[in-house]
Design a protein around this motif. Structure first.
Motif, mmCIF file in Angstrom:
data_model
loop_
_atom_site.group_PDB
_atom_site.id
_atom_site.type_symbol
_atom_site.label_atom_id
_atom_site.label_comp_id
_atom_site.label_asym_id
_atom_site.label_seq_id
_atom_site.Cartn_x
_atom_site.Cartn_y
_atom_site.Cartn_z
ATOM 1 N N ALA A 128 33.294 42.497 36.646
ATOM 2 C CA ALA A 128 34.236 41.589 36.238
ATOM 3 C C ALA A 128 35.415 41.206 37.163
ATOM 4 O O ALA A 128 35.802 39.989 37.184
ATOM 5 N N GLU A 151 26.439 39.754 34.864
ATOM 6 C CA GLU A 151 27.371 39.619 33.921
ATOM 7 C C GLU A 151 28.705 39.065 34.897
ATOM 8 O O GLU A 151 29.283 37.955 34.474
ATOM 9 N N ILE A 193 24.156 46.698 29.426
ATOM 10 C CA ILE A 193 24.929 47.388 30.473
ATOM 11 C C ILE A 193 25.592 48.677 29.329
ATOM 12 O O ILE A 193 25.290 49.774 29.813
ATOM 13 N N LYS A 194 25.928 48.410 28.489
ATOM 14 C CA LYS A 194 26.552 49.464 27.485
ATOM 15 C C LYS A 194 25.441 50.253 27.105
ATOM 16 O O LYS A 194 25.353 51.729 26.979
ATOM 17 N N SER A 241 24.200 40.524 29.059
ATOM 18 C CA SER A 241 24.353 41.403 30.172
ATOM 19 C C SER A 241 25.379 42.721 29.857
ATOM 20 O O SER A 241 24.985 43.709 30.187
ATOM 21 N N ALA A 242 26.375 42.037 29.363
ATOM 22 C CA ALA A 242 27.282 43.310 28.765
ATOM 23 C C ALA A 242 26.748 44.301 27.692
ATOM 24 O O ALA A 242 27.007 45.489 27.881
ATOM 25 N N LYS A 243 26.122 43.608 27.062
ATOM 26 C CA LYS A 243 25.547 44.486 25.864
ATOM 27 C C LYS A 243 24.530 45.590 26.467
ATOM 28 O O LYS A 243 24.411 46.670 26.209
ATOM 29 N N LYS A 296 26.530 36.109 29.645
ATOM 30 C CA LYS A 296 27.357 37.083 30.089
ATOM 31 C C LYS A 296 27.455 38.330 28.939
ATOM 32 O O LYS A 296 27.315 39.502 29.367
ATOM 33 N N ASP A 297 27.630 37.784 27.708
ATOM 34 C CA ASP A 297 27.677 38.844 26.448
ATOM 35 C C ASP A 297 26.227 39.762 26.590
ATOM 36 O O ASP A 297 26.447 40.932 26.125
ATOM 37 N N SER A 313 32.077 47.965 35.710
ATOM 38 C CA SER A 313 31.799 46.442 35.384
ATOM 39 C C SER A 313 32.438 45.897 36.776
ATOM 40 O O SER A 313 33.217 46.188 37.610
ATOM 41 N N ASN A 365 22.413 43.935 35.659
ATOM 42 C CA ASN A 365 23.016 43.298 34.793
ATOM 43 C C ASN A 365 24.572 43.470 35.089
ATOM 44 O O ASN A 365 25.328 42.167 34.636
ATOM 45 N N CYS A 366 24.898 44.191 35.730
ATOM 46 C CA CYS A 366 26.413 43.989 36.511
ATOM 47 C C CYS A 366 26.493 42.953 37.274
ATOM 48 O O CYS A 366 27.406 42.129 37.256
#
Length: 333
Positions: free
Chosen positions: A246, A197, A227-228, A223-225, A220-221, A244, A193-194
């Motif tokens: 990013a 993202e 990851i969290k 993937s970020a979700k 992207k959102d 991240s 997911n990193c």
């Protein structure tokens, strides 16, 4: 006795998919090569590109021999080599390592499903090349301090067996600590997911179509979700969360890859993600983990379906080999 053995559906599937993926990778690696500065990373990018070029020739030869139409795939029209840098050198290396791991998985599956000697020989070679590429990338990532190792846990003092049913629980009450297999599942999917993202961040910045740009931002959102979610589970057991990628993305908004290429790339990664989540579901005994992966897997599958609709609307979705439609044949007899 010499037999003219036709390609099986499994062999057609892997050859078609491999052609599509390697033609895409040629575009991506060619763009990377225009900007890579690091003297340690440049040879890895050059080698990855040369592998893809050699693979394409092999696929073409085999498919031509079988009178199988060569897929359109991706060409020079799908990449702008004059575009500014979109990702950092560190991302190039991490991306190549990630694709090498995907290559190991896909080549193993292709080898397992192949029957003909020439196809098995081809994928045996591809598997070894993916392994070698991974083994080349890892030491460089380590030397540059940009490889994030899996979390370290204590070595067991003895062999033990599960004695209570609460080993499986996780929704209510006190949860047992994560086991090594569960940590691995979380760590692998954080890594994927990193990668996704950062890749999608660059795609969103450079997409030409508003609909594609919005789709990339949504991905992207997601993937970020994810990851969290995975990082929070690790943090609960005092294990290090994700970092991240990013910052590996530049501020370029110049058209770099075609929308068609980006949509296909995301579709391929989405499919791999669904498979990775499926493995995690099957190998994570704690029920809350299986439920989390199942819920997130559904979100990824819906995202992938929406992407397929965009590709179909724009005439970008190249059709893989299909079984004969017997009903249609009979209707037009």
């Amino acid at each position: 006795m010499e037999h003219n053995v036709k390609l099986t559906s499994a062999e057609m599937a892997v050859l078609w998919t491999s052609y599509m993926n390697d033609s895409l990778s040629m575009c991506v690696f060619s763009q990377f090569l225009q900007h890579v500065d690091d003297d340690d990373i440049r040879p890895v990018v050059e080698h990855a590109l040369s592998l893809c070029q050699r693979h394409i020739q092999s696929y073409r030869q085999l498919l031509t021999k079988e009178n199988f139409p060569i897929p359109v795939g991706f060409t020079d029209e799908d990449v702008n080599l004059g575009a500014p840098r979109l990702y950092s050198d560190a991302f190039y290396l991490k991306y190549i390592d990630g694709m090498a791991m995907v290559g190991m998985t896909s080549a193993s599956a292709a080898l397992a499903g192949a029957t003909r000697d020439d196809v098995r020989e081809m994928y045996t070679s591809l598997l070894m090349e993916s392994v070698a590429l991974h083994n080349t990338a890892i030491p460089i990532l380590l030397d540059k301090g940009i490889y994030v190792r899996a979390p370290i846990i204590s070595t067991p003092s003895q062999v033990d067996f599960v004695k209570k049913q609460n080993f499986l629980t996780g929704f209510f009450g006190e949860r047992r600590p994560l086991n090594a297999i569960e940590i691995t599942n979380l760590n692998i999917n954080i890594f994927r997911n990193c990668l996704g993202e950062a890749l999608l961040l660059g795609f969103a910045q450079t997409a030409q179509s508003k609909k594609v740009r919005q789709y990339m931002e949504r991905g992207k959102d997601i993937s970020a979700k994810h990851i969290k979610v995975f990082s929070d589970i690790l943090s609960h057991d005092d294990l290090p969360p994700a970092v991240s990628w990013a910052t590996d993305v530049s501020n370029s908004t110049t058209h770099t890859f075609s929308d068609k290429l980006m949509m296909f790339h995301v579709a391929a990664l989405t499919g791999a993600g669904v498979g990775n989540y499926g493995i995690a579901i099957g190998t994570s005994p704690r029920r809350d983990l299986g439920a989390a992966f199942l819920r997130l897997q559904g979100e990824v599958m819906l995202y992938g379906e929406d992407g397929a609709e965009i590709a179909i609307e724009n005439g970008w979705l190249e059709q893989p080999p299909m079984a004969d439609d017997r009903t249609e044949l009979a209707r037009h007899k």
